[in-house]
Design an enzyme around this catalytic site. Structure first.
Site, PDB file in Angstrom:
ATOM      1  N   TYR A 123      38.867 -52.459  42.934  1.00 41.32           N
ATOM      2  CA  TYR A 123      38.807 -52.356  41.480  1.00 41.32           C
ATOM      3  C   TYR A 123      40.190 -52.279  40.793  1.00 41.32           C
ATOM      4  O   TYR A 123      40.957 -51.357  41.075  1.00 41.32           O
ATOM      5  CB  TYR A 123      37.948 -51.143  41.062  1.00 41.32           C
ATOM      6  CG  TYR A 123      38.134 -50.815  39.610  1.00 41.32           C
ATOM      7  CD1 TYR A 123      37.592 -51.659  38.642  1.00 41.32           C
ATOM      8  CD2 TYR A 123      38.894 -49.730  39.202  1.00 41.32           C
ATOM      9  CE1 TYR A 123      37.804 -51.410  37.299  1.00 41.32           C
ATOM     10  CE2 TYR A 123      39.107 -49.475  37.856  1.00 41.32           C
ATOM     11  CZ  TYR A 123      38.561 -50.327  36.918  1.00 41.32           C
ATOM     12  OH  TYR A 123      38.786 -50.086  35.587  1.00 41.32           O
ATOM     13  N   ASP A 148      40.968 -43.767  38.360  1.00 39.56           N
ATOM     14  CA  ASP A 148      39.552 -44.166  38.238  1.00 39.56           C
ATOM     15  C   ASP A 148      39.016 -44.526  39.626  1.00 39.56           C
ATOM     16  O   ASP A 148      39.496 -45.481  40.253  1.00 39.56           O
ATOM     17  CB  ASP A 148      39.473 -45.387  37.303  1.00 39.56           C
ATOM     18  CG  ASP A 148      38.053 -45.744  36.894  1.00 39.56           C
ATOM     19  OD1 ASP A 148      37.108 -45.212  37.520  1.00 39.56           O
ATOM     20  OD2 ASP A 148      37.896 -46.566  35.968  1.00 39.56           O
ATOM     21  N   HIS A 161      35.970 -45.444  40.095  1.00 42.09           N
ATOM     22  CA  HIS A 161      35.012 -46.518  39.808  1.00 42.09           C
ATOM     23  C   HIS A 161      33.758 -46.426  40.674  1.00 42.09           C
ATOM     24  O   HIS A 161      33.332 -47.406  41.312  1.00 42.09           O
ATOM     25  CB  HIS A 161      35.680 -47.901  39.920  1.00 42.09           C
ATOM     26  CG  HIS A 161      35.274 -48.821  38.805  1.00 42.09           C
ATOM     27  ND1 HIS A 161      34.322 -49.783  38.946  1.00 42.09           N
ATOM     28  CD2 HIS A 161      35.681 -48.891  37.521  1.00 42.09           C
ATOM     29  CE1 HIS A 161      34.166 -50.437  37.802  1.00 42.09           C
ATOM     30  NE2 HIS A 161      34.977 -49.898  36.917  1.00 42.09           N
ATOM     31  N   GLU A 197      38.361 -40.076  37.225  1.00 41.39           N
ATOM     32  CA  GLU A 197      37.275 -40.746  36.495  1.00 41.39           C
ATOM     33  C   GLU A 197      36.219 -41.303  37.443  1.00 41.39           C
ATOM     34  O   GLU A 197      36.545 -41.865  38.487  1.00 41.39           O
ATOM     35  CB  GLU A 197      37.920 -41.880  35.697  1.00 41.39           C
ATOM     36  CG  GLU A 197      36.961 -42.728  34.920  1.00 41.39           C
ATOM     37  CD  GLU A 197      37.705 -43.792  34.117  1.00 41.39           C
ATOM     38  OE1 GLU A 197      38.913 -43.602  33.842  1.00 41.39           O
ATOM     39  OE2 GLU A 197      37.087 -44.806  33.792  1.00 41.39           O
ATOM     40  N   GLU A 200      31.403 -43.832  30.877  1.00 42.26           N
ATOM     41  CA  GLU A 200      31.606 -45.150  30.255  1.00 42.26           C
ATOM     42  C   GLU A 200      30.362 -46.025  30.331  1.00 42.26           C
ATOM     43  O   GLU A 200      30.244 -46.976  29.572  1.00 42.26           O
ATOM     44  CB  GLU A 200      32.816 -45.868  30.866  1.00 42.26           C
ATOM     45  CG  GLU A 200      32.658 -46.213  32.326  1.00 42.26           C
ATOM     46  CD  GLU A 200      33.871 -46.947  32.889  1.00 42.26           C
ATOM     47  OE1 GLU A 200      34.996 -46.467  32.711  1.00 42.26           O
ATOM     48  OE2 GLU A 200      33.684 -48.006  33.499  1.00 42.26           O
ATOM     49  N   GLU A 210      41.506 -44.527  25.951  1.00 39.87           N
ATOM     50  CA  GLU A 210      41.896 -45.661  26.801  1.00 39.87           C
ATOM     51  C   GLU A 210      42.217 -46.831  25.881  1.00 39.87           C
ATOM     52  O   GLU A 210      41.446 -47.137  24.974  1.00 39.87           O
ATOM     53  CB  GLU A 210      40.730 -46.025  27.726  1.00 39.87           C
ATOM     54  CG  GLU A 210      41.027 -47.174  28.662  1.00 39.87           C
ATOM     55  CD  GLU A 210      39.825 -47.508  29.554  1.00 39.87           C
ATOM     56  OE1 GLU A 210      38.679 -47.229  29.142  1.00 39.87           O
ATOM     57  OE2 GLU A 210      40.036 -48.055  30.646  1.00 39.87           O
TER      58      GLU A 210
HETATM   59  C1  GCO Z   1      37.580 -48.515  32.641  1.00 38.60           C
HETATM   60  C2  GCO Z   1      36.415 -49.186  33.243  1.00 38.60           C
HETATM   61  C3  GCO Z   1      36.426 -50.666  33.151  1.00 38.60           C
HETATM   62  C4  GCO Z   1      35.104 -51.235  33.627  1.00 38.60           C
HETATM   63  C5  GCO Z   1      34.662 -52.322  32.705  1.00 38.60           C
HETATM   64  C6  GCO Z   1      33.330 -52.891  33.058  1.00 38.60           C
HETATM   65  O1  GCO Z   1      37.789 -47.377  32.991  1.00 38.60           O
HETATM   66  O2  GCO Z   1      38.220 -49.110  31.783  1.00 38.60           O
HETATM   67  O3  GCO Z   1      36.113 -48.659  34.492  1.00 38.60           O
HETATM   68  O4  GCO Z   1      37.522 -51.210  33.790  1.00 38.60           O
HETATM   69  O5  GCO Z   1      35.183 -51.725  34.917  1.00 38.60           O
HETATM   70  O6  GCO Z   1      34.662 -51.839  31.425  1.00 38.60           O
HETATM   71  O7  GCO Z   1      32.946 -53.828  32.115  1.00 38.60           O
HETATM   72 MG    MG Z   2      36.447 -46.574  34.300  1.00 38.40          MG
END
Ligand code: GCO
Ligand code: MG
Length: 408
Positions: A160, A215, A217, A241, A267, A344
Site C-alpha cells: 500500500y 497507515d 491499511h 491508522e 475512513e 490529511e
Molecule cells: C488514506 C487512505 C487512502 C485509501 C483510498 C482508497 O489514508 O488516505 O488509506 O489512501 O487507500 O482513499 O480509495
Molecule cells: Mg488510510
C-alpha cells in the site's frame, strides 16, 4: 425559494471527481462532491436517477429536512454509495446557505477556532532511505506532520502506497489502472519484524517535533495489531491508522488494552452508527470519517460533537480522491471544530485542478487557511470540465504468498 435544476459531472485532471451543482430560482447555486474512489459512476447514477428528480421544487434552505427526507426515505440507507450521494446534496445546500447569508460556512457553525488547520502530507519510499528523502522533502516545505510508508525488505511486491522503485514517490490511487486490479502480495511477519525499528529510526533522524503518522491499511489481525502498536511506542507516533479492518470493532479494544499508541480509524465509515461505539468506549483517538462518504456536513458535524465529548479528535480522510469541494467542506469544519486534530491533505493536479475548482483556500507551511468567501468558497468551471471524462480505475487487491485473499 426553490431548487430548479441539478447536474452531475464526472471527470477531472487526476481523478474522476463526481461534482454536483444545484441551481435555484434565485440564481444562487451550490456545489457538492460525491466522488467514491474507483466506483464513481454509482453515486452519480443514484443522484441522477433517484435523488435529483426529488430535489426539484424543494426549498434549498431546508437542508436538515432534505437530509432526513433522503436518508429516512431511502429504506436501503447507509453504505458508501448512498451516503456519498446524500453527502454531495448536503454540501451543496450548505454552500447555498452560506451564499444566502453572505458568510463562509464556518461562521454558520460558530466561527473560527484557530488561525490555520494542521495538515499531513504523504511521504513514501521504496526503502527506508528513499522514504527519509521523501520526508525531508516535506519537512523542507514546512510540513509539521508527515505520514510515512516504506518498502519492507523481502516483501514479495510493493504494498500500500509504496513505490516499486527508488524516487518514484507516488500513490496508487492516482492511477487509472483500468477495471482489473493490480495484485499486491503481502507478508505480515516481514512487516512486523521490520517496521517498528524503521519508525524508530525515522524518529531519531527527524527529532522530537515532527508529527509522524503511519497507515497499516487494514492488514493486521487484532493480536498482531496490539503487538505492533506496543512495538512502535518508542517512535511516539502522532497516530497509527487502520491497524485492523474496521468491521470488527472489538479489535480496537484488544489494541487499547496493550498500547498507548494513538489510534485513528474511520475512513471507510459511513454513519454515526459506525463511529459511536468506538467513540463512546474511547477506543480511538482520531475519527477519520469524510464528509463525502459520511453523508455530508449535517451528519458529520454531529459525529464531531459526539467525538468531542469523549476526547476524540478529528482527522478527516483527505486522499486525492476527494475533490476540492469536499476538502473545502472539511476545511470549514476544521476551522471551527473545538476538537480538531489534523487534516490529511494531498496537493494534486494543480494547476489543472485549480482551473477546474477555483478557490481562495490556501496552504501555507503545512497549514490550511480557509477562505472567507461566502459558502464553501470553491467554484466549478464547467468549460474546464469539458476537457475531462470518466476513466475506469480500480484499487489493487492483496493476496498472501499462498494466494489467500487479504485486505487492501
Ligand atoms: C488514506 C487512505 C487512502 C485509501 C483510498 C482508497 O489514508 O488516505 O488509506 O489512501 O487507500 O482513499 O480509495
Ligand atoms: Mg488510510
Amino acid at each position: 425559494m426553490k431548487i430548479i435544476d441539478a447536474k452531475v459531472f464526472i471527470g477531472g485532471p487526476a481523478k474522476n471527481y463526481v461534482t454536483l451543482k444545484i441551481m435555484t430560482d434565485q440564481g444562487v447555486y451550490g456545489l457538492g462532491d460525491a466522488t467514491l474512489n474507483n466506483r464513481e459512476t454509482l453515486p452519480a447514477a443514484y443522484l441522477q436517477d433517484y435523488l435529483i428528480p426529488n430535489l426539484i421544487g424543494l426549498d434549498p434552505r431546508r437542508s436538515e429536512d432534505i437530509w432526513q427526507f433522503f436518508y429516512r426515505g431511502a429504506y436501503f440507507r447507509r453504505g458508501p454509495i448512498a451516503m456519498a450521494a446524500f453527502g454531495a446534496i448536503d454540501m451543496a445546500l450548505w454552500d447555498i446557505k452560506g451564499k444566502l447569508a453572505n458568510m463562509p460556512v464556518y461562521e454558520l457553525f460558530g466561527g473560527l477556532s484557530r488561525d490555520g488547520a494542521m495538515v499531513y502530507a504523504h511521504a513514501t519510499g521504496s526503502d527506508l532511505e528513499d522514504l527519509m528523502d521523501s520526508i525531508s522533502h516535506y519537512v523542507e516545505q514546512g510540513y509539521k506532520a508527515v505520514r510515512v510508508q516504506c518498502g519492507i525488505p523481502g516483501m514479495p511486491t510493493a504494498s500500500y502506497a509504496v513505490p516499486e522503485h527508488k524516487g518514484e514517490g507516488k500513490h496508487y490511487i492516482t492511477d487509472f489502472a483500468g477495471i482489473r486490479p493490480k495484485v499486491e502480495v503481502w507478508d505480515t511477519d516481514k512487516y512486523l519484524r521490520y517496521m517498528p525499528d524503521a519508525l524508530a529510526e525515522i524518529r531519531d533522524r527527524f527529532g522530537p517535533d515532527l508529527k509522524i503518522l503511519h497507515d497499516v491499511h487494514h492488514r493486521l489481525l487484532p493480536r498482531e495489531a496490539a503487538e505492533f502498536a506496543k512495538a512502535v511506542e518508542p517512535a511516539r507516533l502522532f497516530w497509527l491508522e487502520d491497524p485492523t479492518p474496521a468491521e470488527d470493532q472489538n479489535a480496537l479494544r484488544m489494541i487499547r488494552q496493550h498500547s498507548t499508541t494513538p489510534i485513528a480509524i474511520g475512513e471507510v465509515f459511513n454513519s454515526v452508527w459506525d463511529c459511536n461505539r468506538l467513540i463512546e468506549d474511547e477506543l480511538i483517538d482520531f475519527i477519520r470519517i469524510a464528509v463525502t462518504y459520511g453523508g455530508g456536513i449535517t451528519p458529520v458535524k454531529r459525529i464531531v460533537d459526539l467525538a468531542g465529548l469523549h476526547n476524540v479528535r478529528t482527522g478527516f480522510h483527505g486522499a486525492p480522491s476527494h475533490s476540492p469541494i469536499s476538502m473545502a467542506a472539511q476545511s470549514h469544519l476544521n476551522a471551527w471544530a473545538p476538537n480538531f486534530g489534523i487534516q490529511e491533505y494531498l496537493v494534486l493536479g494543480t494547476p489543472e485542478c485549480d482551473a477546474l475548482f477555483p478557490s481562495d483556500h490556501r496552504m501555507d507551511n503545512g497549514m490550511i487557511h480557509v477562505s472567507d468567501a461566502p459558502g464553501l468558497g470553491v467554484d466549478f468551471d464547467e468549460t474546464e470540465a469539458k476537457r475531462y471524462s470518466y476513466k475506469p480505475g480500480s484499487h489493487p487487491v492483496v493476496r498472501l504468498q499462498d494466494g489467500t485473499m487479504w485486505n487492501y
